[in-house]
Design a protein around this motif. Structure first.
Motif, short mmCIF file in Angstrom:
data_model
loop_
_atom_site.label_atom_id
_atom_site.label_comp_id
_atom_site.label_asym_id
_atom_site.label_seq_id
_atom_site.Cartn_x
_atom_site.Cartn_y
_atom_site.Cartn_z
N UNK A 1 11.04 -7.56 9.27
CA UNK A 1 10.49 -8.36 7.93
C UNK A 1 9.24 -8.87 8.56
N UNK A 2 8.31 -8.83 7.53
CA UNK A 2 7.00 -9.22 7.43
C UNK A 2 6.77 -10.86 8.24
N UNK A 3 5.94 -10.90 9.17
CA UNK A 3 5.64 -12.20 9.48
C UNK A 3 5.16 -13.21 8.13
N UNK A 4 5.89 -14.21 7.77
CA UNK A 4 5.83 -15.05 6.70
C UNK A 4 4.41 -15.35 6.61
N UNK A 117 14.47 -14.10 -3.15
CA UNK A 117 14.28 -14.10 -1.67
C UNK A 117 14.74 -12.80 -1.19
N UNK A 118 14.00 -12.10 -0.23
CA UNK A 118 14.39 -10.98 0.28
C UNK A 118 15.80 -10.98 0.89
N UNK A 119 16.60 -10.14 0.46
CA UNK A 119 17.99 -10.03 1.03
C UNK A 119 18.94 -11.38 0.81
N UNK A 128 17.47 -18.95 5.18
CA UNK A 128 16.69 -19.00 3.73
C UNK A 128 15.26 -19.13 3.90
N UNK A 129 14.71 -20.02 4.58
CA UNK A 129 13.28 -20.49 4.42
C UNK A 129 12.77 -19.58 5.51
N UNK A 130 13.59 -18.72 6.25
CA UNK A 130 12.63 -17.50 7.15
C UNK A 130 12.42 -16.19 6.37
N UNK A 131 13.09 -16.26 5.01
CA UNK A 131 13.05 -14.86 4.21
C UNK A 131 11.70 -15.01 3.26
N UNK A 132 10.83 -14.23 3.41
CA UNK A 132 9.84 -14.27 2.19
C UNK A 132 10.41 -14.24 0.88
N UNK A 133 9.46 -14.62 -0.12
CA UNK A 133 9.71 -14.41 -1.64
C UNK A 133 9.40 -13.12 -1.96
N UNK A 143 8.15 -0.64 -12.41
CA UNK A 143 8.40 -1.94 -11.81
C UNK A 143 8.40 -1.72 -10.43
N UNK A 144 7.78 -2.80 -9.78
CA UNK A 144 7.57 -2.88 -7.97
C UNK A 144 7.87 -4.35 -7.68
N UNK A 145 8.26 -4.15 -6.33
CA UNK A 145 8.68 -5.50 -5.65
C UNK A 145 7.87 -6.04 -4.70
N UNK A 146 7.21 -7.20 -4.82
CA UNK A 146 6.03 -7.47 -3.87
C UNK A 146 6.44 -8.78 -3.16
N UNK A 147 5.91 -9.11 -1.98
CA UNK A 147 6.26 -9.90 -1.01
C UNK A 147 5.34 -11.08 -0.90
#
Length: 461
Positions: A1-4, A117-119, A128-133, A143-147
């Motif tokens: 997962x990306x560094x938020x 939130x991702x996942x 939850x807070x550690x997951x990016x939007x 359609x695409x999904x951005x972070x």
């Protein structure tokens, strides 16, 4: 997962407040991604671009945005001139969006249709807070999904107008005759002239949009014989639209109210108050409008067209998978509800508020701009600019700046607070605040009387 922390802040909406948010974030060295559903920035404003706003230029431009623009040779328009919505787009937010600091971050024809939130849906709490939007973005190519690390929702309410039906649901026949109903402020004297010239139009609503439509129809009648208007309002108290006249610190707003009042009192427009629309019917090719009144069912018409200037509401489907805290009837951010409730409060004197009031149980998500007011109609751009200044500071971790919220709004000259609250009509929004009670405290006291959370202010010493 990306560094938020390395992810951009997503800003939904490229109107004046959304672009001000982007300018504030970029000014603090943060990555930004702005999503605009229209073909160009400020596309919602362009829908009513012919309308001259009642706030002069000095109230229409964000301070940081102005600084960035002037760094590229831009000149501020005349401070006391009143721009049209088209002029705001052409002379301010268009040039702002083209700046090299902002342009790479803005994508048009990109509609954010959902945020989560991702996942994790809204039920999941652990981590939850550690997951990016995650943003679902609809574009011309699919359609695409951005972070994103945080999300600022400045999407506004223009695209989700209230229906004509007074119960908050579409009136019977509203969908069937939708091709003869305009929501908002059609360009009666310009591109839409052919639809209204020589015809009878029913205008429903008791706000500034209705006032503009009525005045344009009256102007059209001077050159197009047979043009007439009928005005219906659900309320019987028109103090909010008539305004404070000369007492209004925004003279153009006071003038607008005075002109539409003269229009009604002179008989040039037929005014029917206390009319709750229930159904639309067609008879001999024209429309009849049914509504409930204190005297029972009443039918208005026949008319040729309807302008539903009945306000807007926020799109809540966008954030269904987020944990939001909203006022239960205004659908505004909850903290603002008791301060802007049009049932009790019509002052333009909203207490300063920032990131704390605009945040939600969903960490990193903020509702700003007119959407933060939900269904309340009293928003001013200055409010939005201070909102995003505070939110950008909070996202950047500068909590001292984020909490140092200051906002001075021009008074409206209108107040629905009973004179008995003050002992006299003086000290309402049309005059100086009472010695012991300011406007915030009025709202605070009234909210607490109804069991709602107040604004937490105390009477002045």
């Amino acid at each position: 997962m990306n560094d938020i922390a390395s992810l951009p802040v997503a800003v939904i909406g490229a109107g004046p407040v959304g672009l001000a948010a982007a300018a504030q974030l970029i000014n603090r060295g943060l990555k930004v991604k702005v999503y605009e559903s229209g073909a160009h920035v400020g596309s919602n404003l362009s829908d009513w671009g012919h309308v001259r706003v009642f706030t002069p230029w000095r109230y229409c431009v964000d301070a940081v945005a102005r600084h960035l623009l002037e760094g590229h040779g831009w000149n501020m328009p005349e401070l006391e001139a009143f721009p049209t919505a088209d002029e705001i787009v052409d002379q301010y937010i268009g040039p702002l969006a083209r700046l090299p600091e902002l342009a790479p971050s803005i994508e048009t024809i990109a509609r954010v249709v959902a945020v989560s939130r991702w996942g994790a849906d809204k039920v999941v709490s652990k981590g939850r807070e550690q997951r990016p939007f995650m943003l679902m973005v609809e574009t011309a190519t699919g359609m695409r999904r951005d972070t994103a690390r945080a999300v600022i929702d400045a999407s506004g309410t223009w695209q989700t107008p209230n229906p004509l039906g007074a119960g908050g649901l579409s009136a019977e026949g509203e969908s069937e005759f939708g091709d003869r109903i305009a929501y908002g402020i059609p360009d009666v004297l310009g591109r839409d002239r052919h639809l209204y010239a020589g015809r009878t139009t029913l205008v429903a609503g008791a706000g500034h949009s209705a006032a503009n439509a009525l005045l344009e129809l009256a102007k059209l009648s001077e050159s197009a014989p047979g043009t007439s208007a009928i005005w219906t309002t659900r309320s019987t108290d028109l103090v909010r639209i008539y305004g404070g006249g000369d007492a209004d610190a925004l003279p153009a707003r006071g003038e607008l109210g005075s002109e539409v009042r003269d229009l009604a009192e002179s008989g040039r427009v037929r005014l029917i108050t206390g009319f709750a629309t229930t159904a639309i019917r067609e008879v001999d090719g024209r429309l009849l409008v049914d509504g409930q009144t204190k005297d029972g069912l009443q039918t208005i018409g026949p008319v040729d067209r309807i302008i539903a200037a009945t306000g807007q509401r926020p799109d809540l489907a966008l954030t269904r998978e987020l944990r939001l805290d909203l006022d239960p009837w205004l659908e505004s951010v909850k903290a603002l509800g008791p301060l802007i409730d049009p049932n009790e409060h019509s002052c333009g004197d909203v207490p300063p508020h920032g990131h704390r009031e605009l945040s939600h149980p969903e960490p990193g998500f903020y509702t700003v701009g007119i959407k933060s007011y939900g269904r309340a109609p009293t928003f001013l751009l200055l409010t939005g600019y201070e909102q995003v200044r505070s939110v950008a500071a909070a996202i950047a971790g500068d909590m001292a700046a984020a909490d140092a919220v200051q906002l001075v709004l021009p008074e409206t000259g209108v107040c629905t607070v009973p004179a008995s609250f003050f002992g006299s009509a003086e000290g309402c929004c049309g005059g100086p605040a009472p010695v012991a009670v300011d406007a915030c405290c009025v709202a605070d006291a009234q909210a607490k009387e109804k069991g709602k959370a107040g604004c937490g202010c105390s009477a002045a010493a």
